[in-house]
Scaffold this motif. Sequence first.
Motif, PDB file in Angstrom:
ATOM      1  N   GLY A 156      -7.834  39.877 -37.229  1.00 62.36           N
ATOM      2  CA  GLY A 156      -8.945  40.802 -37.360  1.00 62.36           C
ATOM      3  C   GLY A 156      -9.888  40.362 -37.966  1.00 62.36           C
ATOM      4  O   GLY A 156     -11.047  41.008 -38.140  1.00 62.36           O
ATOM      5  N   THR A 157     -10.106  39.113 -38.322  1.00 67.16           N
ATOM      6  CA  THR A 157     -11.142  38.362 -39.234  1.00 67.16           C
ATOM      7  C   THR A 157     -11.956  37.471 -38.196  1.00 67.16           C
ATOM      8  O   THR A 157     -13.030  36.627 -38.474  1.00 67.16           O
ATOM      9  CB  THR A 157     -10.782  37.618 -40.451  1.00 67.16           C
ATOM     10  N   ASP A 158     -11.070  37.275 -36.850  1.00 59.87           N
ATOM     11  CA  ASP A 158     -11.625  36.032 -36.060  1.00 59.87           C
ATOM     12  C   ASP A 158     -11.624  34.814 -36.654  1.00 59.87           C
ATOM     13  O   ASP A 158     -12.266  33.725 -36.161  1.00 59.87           O
ATOM     14  CB  ASP A 158     -13.031  36.285 -35.621  1.00 59.87           C
ATOM     15  N   THR A 159     -10.704  34.784 -37.607  1.00 62.50           N
ATOM     16  CA  THR A 159     -10.430  33.192 -38.339  1.00 62.50           C
ATOM     17  C   THR A 159      -9.113  33.162 -38.677  1.00 62.50           C
ATOM     18  O   THR A 159      -8.325  33.911 -39.099  1.00 62.50           O
ATOM     19  CB  THR A 159     -11.255  33.350 -39.591  1.00 62.50           C
ATOM     20  N   ILE A 160      -8.491  31.913 -38.058  1.00 70.11           N
ATOM     21  CA  ILE A 160      -6.947  31.784 -38.133  1.00 70.11           C
ATOM     22  C   ILE A 160      -6.898  30.193 -38.666  1.00 70.11           C
ATOM     23  O   ILE A 160      -8.091  29.326 -38.758  1.00 70.11           O
ATOM     24  CB  ILE A 160      -6.350  31.893 -36.919  1.00 70.11           C
ATOM     25  N   ALA A 161      -5.817  29.848 -39.000  1.00 68.78           N
ATOM     26  CA  ALA A 161      -5.854  28.520 -39.499  1.00 68.78           C
ATOM     27  C   ALA A 161      -4.435  27.956 -38.953  1.00 68.78           C
ATOM     28  O   ALA A 161      -3.399  28.612 -38.956  1.00 68.78           O
ATOM     29  CB  ALA A 161      -5.769  28.489 -41.035  1.00 68.78           C
ATOM     30  N   VAL A 162      -4.493  26.529 -39.110  1.00 67.91           N
ATOM     31  CA  VAL A 162      -3.063  25.500 -38.854  1.00 67.91           C
ATOM     32  C   VAL A 162      -3.233  24.762 -39.890  1.00 67.91           C
ATOM     33  O   VAL A 162      -4.094  23.934 -40.306  1.00 67.91           O
ATOM     34  CB  VAL A 162      -3.047  25.028 -37.680  1.00 67.91           C
ATOM     35  N   ILE A 163      -2.232  24.581 -40.561  1.00 67.03           N
ATOM     36  CA  ILE A 163      -1.806  23.635 -41.966  1.00 67.03           C
ATOM     37  C   ILE A 163      -0.536  22.926 -41.169  1.00 67.03           C
ATOM     38  O   ILE A 163       0.487  22.940 -41.327  1.00 67.03           O
ATOM     39  CB  ILE A 163      -1.422  24.155 -43.167  1.00 67.03           C
ATOM     40  N   ALA A 164      -1.364  21.464 -40.940  1.00 74.28           N
ATOM     41  CA  ALA A 164      -0.212  20.728 -40.273  1.00 74.28           C
ATOM     42  C   ALA A 164       0.182  19.563 -41.190  1.00 74.28           C
ATOM     43  O   ALA A 164      -0.382  19.072 -42.161  1.00 74.28           O
ATOM     44  CB  ALA A 164      -0.959  20.173 -38.842  1.00 74.28           C
ATOM     45  N   ALA A 165       1.314  18.922 -40.603  1.00 77.66           N
ATOM     46  CA  ALA A 165       1.696  17.680 -41.408  1.00 77.66           C
ATOM     47  C   ALA A 165       0.815  16.435 -41.092  1.00 77.66           C
ATOM     48  O   ALA A 165       0.086  15.639 -41.761  1.00 77.66           O
ATOM     49  CB  ALA A 165       3.031  17.190 -41.432  1.00 77.66           C
ATOM     50  N   ARG A 166       0.521  16.299 -39.627  1.00 80.82           N
ATOM     51  CA  ARG A 166      -0.067  15.233 -38.933  1.00 80.82           C
ATOM     52  C   ARG A 166      -1.074  15.833 -37.957  1.00 80.82           C
ATOM     53  O   ARG A 166      -0.920  16.838 -37.219  1.00 80.82           O
ATOM     54  CB  ARG A 166       0.674  14.338 -38.498  1.00 80.82           C
ATOM     55  N   SER A 167      -2.309  15.118 -37.810  1.00 83.65           N
ATOM     56  CA  SER A 167      -3.197  15.674 -36.952  1.00 83.65           C
ATOM     57  C   SER A 167      -2.824  15.655 -35.584  1.00 83.65           C
ATOM     58  O   SER A 167      -3.332  16.123 -34.715  1.00 83.65           O
ATOM     59  CB  SER A 167      -4.649  14.933 -37.281  1.00 83.65           C
ATOM     60  N   TRP A 168      -1.823  14.523 -35.171  1.00 81.48           N
ATOM     61  CA  TRP A 168      -1.641  14.402 -33.958  1.00 81.48           C
ATOM     62  C   TRP A 168      -0.340  15.045 -33.309  1.00 81.48           C
ATOM     63  O   TRP A 168      -0.348  14.924 -32.017  1.00 81.48           O
ATOM     64  CB  TRP A 168      -0.978  12.717 -33.783  1.00 81.48           C
ATOM     65  N   GLN A 169      -0.062  15.948 -34.103  1.00 80.36           N
ATOM     66  CA  GLN A 169       0.951  17.077 -33.706  1.00 80.36           C
ATOM     67  C   GLN A 169       0.600  17.817 -32.484  1.00 80.36           C
ATOM     68  O   GLN A 169      -0.373  18.554 -32.458  1.00 80.36           O
ATOM     69  CB  GLN A 169       1.686  17.763 -34.504  1.00 80.36           C
ATOM     70  N   PRO A 170       1.215  17.415 -31.127  1.00 77.91           N
ATOM     71  CA  PRO A 170       0.847  18.208 -29.939  1.00 77.91           C
ATOM     72  C   PRO A 170       0.820  19.787 -30.242  1.00 77.91           C
ATOM     73  O   PRO A 170      -0.151  20.463 -29.485  1.00 77.91           O
ATOM     74  CB  PRO A 170       1.806  17.753 -29.187  1.00 77.91           C
ATOM     75  N   GLU A 171       1.599  20.475 -30.801  1.00 76.72           N
ATOM     76  CA  GLU A 171       2.064  21.860 -30.981  1.00 76.72           C
ATOM     77  C   GLU A 171       0.666  22.328 -31.806  1.00 76.72           C
ATOM     78  O   GLU A 171       0.294  23.514 -31.668  1.00 76.72           O
ATOM     79  CB  GLU A 171       3.106  22.155 -31.833  1.00 76.72           C
ATOM     80  N   VAL A 172      -0.159  21.532 -32.635  1.00 79.54           N
ATOM     81  CA  VAL A 172      -1.158  21.674 -33.356  1.00 79.54           C
ATOM     82  C   VAL A 172      -2.357  22.165 -32.458  1.00 79.54           C
ATOM     83  O   VAL A 172      -3.228  22.972 -32.564  1.00 79.54           O
ATOM     84  CB  VAL A 172      -1.367  20.828 -34.674  1.00 79.54           C
ATOM     85  N   ASN A 173      -2.598  20.894 -31.585  1.00 86.03           N
ATOM     86  CA  ASN A 173      -3.505  20.694 -30.649  1.00 86.03           C
ATOM     87  C   ASN A 173      -3.687  21.875 -29.751  1.00 86.03           C
ATOM     88  O   ASN A 173      -4.396  22.692 -29.385  1.00 86.03           O
ATOM     89  CB  ASN A 173      -3.759  19.609 -29.990  1.00 86.03           C
ATOM     90  N   GLY A 174      -2.097  22.337 -29.139  1.00 86.23           N
ATOM     91  CA  GLY A 174      -1.845  23.261 -28.527  1.00 86.23           C
ATOM     92  C   GLY A 174      -2.272  24.831 -29.125  1.00 86.23           C
ATOM     93  O   GLY A 174      -2.943  25.664 -28.321  1.00 86.23           O
ATOM     94  N   PHE A 175      -1.894  24.681 -30.272  1.00 87.47           N
ATOM     95  CA  PHE A 175      -2.242  26.356 -31.143  1.00 87.47           C
ATOM     96  C   PHE A 175      -3.908  26.385 -31.075  1.00 87.47           C
ATOM     97  O   PHE A 175      -4.340  27.328 -30.818  1.00 87.47           O
ATOM     98  CB  PHE A 175      -1.938  26.006 -32.431  1.00 87.47           C
ATOM     99  N   LYS A 176      -4.405  25.229 -31.397  1.00 86.09           N
ATOM    100  CA  LYS A 176      -6.097  25.487 -31.339  1.00 86.09           C
ATOM    101  C   LYS A 176      -6.497  25.824 -29.967  1.00 86.09           C
ATOM    102  O   LYS A 176      -7.488  26.842 -30.048  1.00 86.09           O
ATOM    103  CB  LYS A 176      -6.716  23.992 -31.782  1.00 86.09           C
ATOM    104  N   GLU A 177      -6.110  24.880 -29.171  1.00 85.54           N
ATOM    105  CA  GLU A 177      -6.773  25.389 -27.771  1.00 85.54           C
ATOM    106  C   GLU A 177      -6.499  26.726 -27.329  1.00 85.54           C
ATOM    107  O   GLU A 177      -7.066  27.340 -26.316  1.00 85.54           O
ATOM    108  CB  GLU A 177      -6.391  24.022 -26.868  1.00 85.54           C
ATOM    109  N   GLY A 178      -4.839  27.036 -27.507  1.00 84.66           N
ATOM    110  CA  GLY A 178      -4.566  28.294 -27.137  1.00 84.66           C
ATOM    111  C   GLY A 178      -5.235  29.393 -27.576  1.00 84.66           C
ATOM    112  O   GLY A 178      -5.453  30.438 -26.680  1.00 84.66           O
ATOM    113  N   ALA A 179      -5.750  29.386 -28.998  1.00 87.05           N
ATOM    114  CA  ALA A 179      -6.295  30.385 -29.407  1.00 87.05           C
ATOM    115  C   ALA A 179      -7.752  30.656 -28.898  1.00 87.05           C
ATOM    116  O   ALA A 179      -8.386  31.882 -28.779  1.00 87.05           O
ATOM    117  CB  ALA A 179      -6.716  30.100 -30.979  1.00 87.05           C
TER     118      ALA A 179
END
Length: 337
Positions: A156-179
């Motif tokens: 609802g704010t057009d702002t979301i966040a991912v708090i990851a353990a490591r920057s290389w995690q593929p699910e993290v990169n997928g989350f950002k690009e999927g959004a």
Amino acid sequence: MHGAGTAWKIWVLCSTLIGSALLIGCENPVSSESEENRAALLLEHTIDEQSWNRKGYQGLLKIQSELGMEVSYHENISNLPELKEEVKHLHQEGVDLVFGHGKRFGDRFMKIQESYPDIRFVSINGSTGAKNVTSVQLKGYAMGYFAGRLAGEMTGTDTIAVIAARSWQPEVNGFKEGAKSSKPSVEVISTTTGSWNDKEKALQKLQKVTEEHADIVYPAGNGFHVDVINKAKEQGQKAIGYIGDQSDLGEAAVLTSTIQHVENVYRMVAEKHQQGELKNGVETYGFEEGAVSLGPFSPEVPEELRQQLNKEMDHYKKTGELPGVRRETGNQRQEKK
């Protein structure tokens, strides 16, 4: 017990408790139907310490109950000398399949594999390989991608966040690009703790992204995800679960979860080993094999959006094509832990 750390020896099959699923040791071990195969699981921590380690233990139970293999698990194997000591004893006991539950085991296996040509070493989320070494990767990019599409639609704010353990995690990169594929205008704040288990730092990161108006958070760290979700729920934010189904933390707050079905992967790998079909090098498992998925959708997710995402995921399983992406690239398949 022997070797560094805690090394539990549980040659089966004394008792399996459904639900709590405990392996009970016996004074007189019972023979398995398969006299040729014995499997062992090596863990850097304990099975009770993290959901990630628990997943490996559940995989071992599947191997035991469904394939009839004798199994054991060994905790706190955190460095090369401890690994060498443990594998030496496993070899003496006739173990021919050794799982290393985490990326670090891959490099360690490469340093000892020539001394044990009769053992098949398997590292989870590693990237190494040899004549008797297999690295199994869970394709996390796509599950992150679909979770990101959901978050992009629900913010609802057009702002979301991912708090990851490591920057290389593929699910993290997928989350950002999927959004971004779902809503190009959405801002995705991405931050890391540098550790899978640093709960205090993860909660500090949550406070910071909250101040930046993130209303949906994806805590991608198996040692802190529950703490972050609970705190986010208290603050009125929504969350995406990690590793397992976190809907029990609050159906209204947990929009869905990115689930890694490690237990299914362990069973598939062990069966391939029994049949002599397990390959050297890297093997990947994803949506198609039932290795990863999204969990149940929150009642807060509109039915139309649920149907859309389910349709997209079905299409991906059949074609490998992600919405807004022609096809998955090699970089997207560099997988995790």
